[in-house]
Every structure is written in C-alpha cells, then in structure tokens.
Design an enzyme around this catalytic site. Structure first.
Site, mmCIF file in Angstrom:
data_model
loop_
_atom_site.group_PDB
_atom_site.id
_atom_site.type_symbol
_atom_site.label_atom_id
_atom_site.label_comp_id
_atom_site.label_asym_id
_atom_site.label_seq_id
_atom_site.Cartn_x
_atom_site.Cartn_y
_atom_site.Cartn_z
ATOM 1 N N ASP A 1 37.931 52.527 37.467
ATOM 2 C CA ASP A 1 38.436 51.384 36.696
ATOM 3 C C ASP A 1 37.409 51.020 35.614
ATOM 4 O O ASP A 1 36.224 50.820 35.920
ATOM 5 C CB ASP A 1 38.635 50.219 37.677
ATOM 6 C CG ASP A 1 39.346 49.043 37.058
ATOM 7 O OD1 ASP A 1 40.142 49.240 36.130
ATOM 8 O OD2 ASP A 1 39.117 47.899 37.532
ATOM 9 N N HIS A 2 37.845 50.930 34.376
ATOM 10 C CA HIS A 2 36.966 50.565 33.249
ATOM 11 C C HIS A 2 35.686 51.408 33.189
ATOM 12 O O HIS A 2 34.581 50.850 33.146
ATOM 13 C CB HIS A 2 36.603 49.073 33.292
ATOM 14 C CG HIS A 2 37.781 48.177 33.102
ATOM 15 N ND1 HIS A 2 38.345 47.931 31.870
ATOM 16 C CD2 HIS A 2 38.531 47.487 33.993
ATOM 17 C CE1 HIS A 2 39.389 47.124 32.011
ATOM 18 N NE2 HIS A 2 39.525 46.840 33.289
ATOM 19 N N ASP B 1 37.034 53.366 29.138
ATOM 20 C CA ASP B 1 37.333 52.142 28.394
ATOM 21 C C ASP B 1 36.478 52.059 27.126
ATOM 22 O O ASP B 1 35.366 51.540 27.136
ATOM 23 C CB ASP B 1 37.092 50.927 29.307
ATOM 24 C CG ASP B 1 37.426 49.618 28.613
ATOM 25 O OD1 ASP B 1 37.763 49.646 27.407
ATOM 26 O OD2 ASP B 1 37.354 48.561 29.275
ATOM 27 N N HIS C 1 46.541 45.351 32.885
ATOM 28 C CA HIS C 1 45.328 44.848 33.558
ATOM 29 C C HIS C 1 45.436 43.332 33.696
ATOM 30 O O HIS C 1 46.288 42.699 33.077
ATOM 31 C CB HIS C 1 44.084 45.199 32.730
ATOM 32 C CG HIS C 1 43.673 46.625 32.858
ATOM 33 N ND1 HIS C 1 42.467 47.008 33.396
ATOM 34 C CD2 HIS C 1 44.326 47.769 32.532
ATOM 35 C CE1 HIS C 1 42.388 48.328 33.390
ATOM 36 N NE2 HIS C 1 43.495 48.819 32.866
ATOM 37 N N SER D 1 46.674 39.685 38.264
ATOM 38 C CA SER D 1 46.654 38.592 39.250
ATOM 39 C C SER D 1 46.951 37.292 38.530
ATOM 40 O O SER D 1 46.359 37.018 37.479
ATOM 41 C CB SER D 1 45.254 38.483 39.882
ATOM 42 O OG SER D 1 44.925 39.636 40.594
ATOM 43 N N ASN E 1 47.410 46.517 37.620
ATOM 44 C CA ASN E 1 46.091 46.347 38.240
ATOM 45 C C ASN E 1 45.934 44.966 38.872
ATOM 46 O O ASN E 1 46.149 43.946 38.207
ATOM 47 C CB ASN E 1 44.999 46.482 37.181
ATOM 48 C CG ASN E 1 44.786 47.914 36.736
ATOM 49 O OD1 ASN E 1 45.571 48.797 37.063
ATOM 50 N ND2 ASN E 1 43.733 48.137 35.986
HETATM 51 P P1 13P Z 1 42.660 40.927 37.983
HETATM 52 O O1 13P Z 1 41.380 40.749 38.717
HETATM 53 O O2 13P Z 1 42.879 39.834 36.987
HETATM 54 O O3 13P Z 1 43.802 41.163 38.898
HETATM 55 O O4 13P Z 1 42.499 42.258 37.084
HETATM 56 C C1 13P Z 1 42.303 43.480 37.709
HETATM 57 C C2 13P Z 1 42.089 44.563 36.710
HETATM 58 O O5 13P Z 1 42.637 44.576 35.632
HETATM 59 C C3 13P Z 1 41.199 45.665 37.091
HETATM 60 O O6 13P Z 1 41.031 46.585 36.071
HETATM 61 O O1 G3H Z 2 38.355 44.836 35.786
HETATM 62 C C1 G3H Z 2 37.809 43.948 36.445
HETATM 63 C C2 G3H Z 2 37.816 43.984 37.913
HETATM 64 O O2 G3H Z 2 38.271 42.778 38.447
HETATM 65 C C3 G3H Z 2 36.484 44.410 38.482
HETATM 66 O O3 G3H Z 2 35.490 43.466 38.455
HETATM 67 O O4 G3H Z 2 33.274 44.703 38.196
HETATM 68 O O5 G3H Z 2 33.413 42.452 39.342
HETATM 69 O O6 G3H Z 2 34.310 44.504 40.422
HETATM 70 P P1 G3H Z 2 34.034 43.795 39.132
HETATM 71 ZN ZN ZN Z 3 41.028 45.768 34.127
#
Ligand code: 13P
Ligand code: G3H
Ligand code: ZN
Length: 284
Positions: A82-83, A104, A208, A211, A230
């Site tokens: 992720d990212h 990303d 993304h 939530s 996500n």
């Molecule tokens: P949220 O934490 O807002 O659900 O986003 C998750 C996300 O986009 C991880 O890449």
């Molecule tokens: O993309 C964002 C996610 O919520 C991950 O966040 O790096 O704190 O795990 P984190």
């Molecule tokens: Zn994200």
C-alpha cells in the site's frame, strides 16, 4: 491456495459489477481477521501493508503471515504493498513475495510519476505481479484543505487517460474527494469526475480513504467503476474499541489475549460488513 494476483480478482469484479476490499494489516490478529472474514463471506480479499505496517511488523513477518493465511484457506487472498514510496521498496516487496504492489508517485510531477510507474511495471510484469499507481492527491483528513483548493488536488480525467496510455498500469487510485483517516463530517465524492475518469480509462479504479464514506456513496462509486476499496481506519476503530472495552470493564487485566481476542472478533465483523457492501460476498 498460494497468494493470488490482483489483476484476476479485479477482472472478475469488473465482470460481476462489484469491488474487492483491500484491508490494511498491521499484526497477526488483523491478518487472521481479514482471512476469517473472507472465509465467512466466501469472498476474495486483498490484504495490504502500508509503510507503517512494514515498519511495525517487519516485511518478512507480514509475508510469512499472509502466505500461511492464504495457504490455509480456499478463498483467494492477495498481498499488496500500500502506497509504495520508491522503486527500491516495490522491488523489495516483489522479491519478498507480494502478489501486487502500489507505487505512489502522486506527489511527483506527471512525467516523473509516469517514469517511476513504468520502471516498477517493467520488473513486475516479468514476474506476474500487478501494479497500482496513484494520480491526484488523496491526502489525509488532517490536511487543511479549503473547498476551492480541493478541486486542484483531485484527479484530472484527461491526465488519467494520458497516464494509462503512457504506462499501461493495471489499476489506478484516484482522488475524488476521499481522504485517509477519520473524517470530521461526511465526505462528498465527486461522482461526475469519477464517471469522466472511467469513460476515459478502461482499467479498474481504486478508492482510498474509504472508511467513513457512507455505504450508499461506496455503492454508487462501485456502480461507476471502482473495483478495489481500501479500508484501514474502520478496522483500527473496531479493534481498539473492543480492546478498550475489555480494559474499561477490568482495568487489572494483564493478559493480552483477553484484549486482542475480542479485538480480532470486532475486526472480523467490520470487515464482513464491508464485504457485503462491496458486493464481494459469495464471489470467491
Ligand atoms: P482509510 O484509513 O481512510 O480507510 O484509508 C485506507 C487507505 O486508503 C489505505 O491505502
Ligand atoms: O494509507 C494509509 C493507511 O491508513 C496506512 O497508514 O502508514 O499509519 O499504517 P499507516
Ligand atoms: Zn491509501
């Protein structure tokens, strides 16, 4: 089963008109919750590791847990970066066993983002790993952005078309009004923008910061072409709330399992709810 690629999952989602949930994992309990939820819903699932997760749990632990979880279940499980922040990290994850990576480059100028994404794709293609890129600025809810300033940060549909043409990337994360973390109010998604992007870009779209986005808005986004959703913050909230409840009821509790067991159950429940909203239940 071994870890599954994301291209196949999202192709099926496109054909079936649903989205696959991508849930962030940070520890063993959340890995187990993601797979338990997928099994209970008979749903394909993507578990993803952020920079924070890799730093916290360690790359090898995450891969080992994800592989074991995938081997022990009949539902398709993918492991996604992720990212991803650099070419080197993306390659490290591919080498370690991830079945999908995100690179990303959204903070870079367009030409640089294209260049970086292409470099990762060159390697990923050779070993059958899928690549997600990002265009536009998704950012965090803590970012202080004015409504008028917001438009400048959202994904420009024509740029998305150029980006796809120049890279051939497998999926694209777009900025249409969501943000990472807890929202202050109710986020408003730019559906006309999403529709325009989808009309110009034939690949699966990734949402993304999902939530806190109302279920109906998520369903509308899926109708308009979002195929990967996500979720991190909602899992954190459910997990922590359940652990806190145990400690509030018994401040003398010292057994981590007494906190983390209920936390894992709460994570399973929220992930199952999301899978039903995304329409992936029964699609394994
Ligand atoms: P949220 O934490 O807002 O659900 O986003 C998750 C996300 O986009 C991880 O890449
Ligand atoms: O993309 C964002 C996610 O919520 C991950 O966040 O790096 O704190 O795990 P984190
Ligand atoms: Zn994200």
């Amino acid at each position: 089963m071994s870890l599954t690629g994301v291209v196949e999952m999202l192709k099926n989602a496109e054909a079936g008109g649903y989205a696959v949930g991508a849930f962030n994992c940070n520890n063993m309990e959340i890995v187990q919750a993601i797979v338990a939820a997928a099994e209970a819903e008979n749903s394909p699932v993507i578990m993803q590791a952020s920079q924070g997760a890799i730093k916290y749990a360690g790359l090898e632990y995450i891969v080992a847990m994800a592989k074991l979880a995938a081997e022990r279940t009949h539902v398709p499980v993918a492991l996604h970066l992720d990212h991803g922040t650099s070419y080197e990290q993306a390659i490290q994850c591919i080498h370690a066993g991830f079945s999908s990576v995100m690179i990303d480059g959204s903070k870079l100028p367009l030409a640089e983002n294209i260049k970086l994404t292409r470099r990762v794709l060159d390697v990923a293609r050779a070993v059958g790993v899928s690549v997600e890129a990002e265009l536009g600025n998704i950012g965090g809810t803590e970012d202080d952005i004015t409504v008028s300033g917001r438009d400048a940060l959202l994904t420009e549909p024509r740029e998305a078309a150029t980006f796809l043409h120049e890279t051939g990337v497998d999926s694209l994360a777009v900025a249409i009004g969501t943000a990472h973390g807890q929202y202050q109010g109710i986020p408003e998604l730019d559906f006309p923008r999403l529709q325009k992007i989808k009309s110009l870009v034939s690949i699966p779209i990734v949402l993304h910061g999902s939530s806190g986005v109302p279920d109906d808005a998520i369903r509308d986004a899926i109708r308009l072409g979002v195929r990967k959703v996500n979720i991190d913050t909602n899992i954190r909230e459910a997990f922590t709330q359940a652990a806190r409840k145990v400690l509030d009821a018994n401040p003398k509790e010292i057994d981590p399992r007494k906190m983390l067991g209920p936390a894992r159950e709460a994570a399973i429940e929220i992930i199952r709810e999301k899978m039903r909203v995304f329409g992936s239940s029964g699609k394994a």
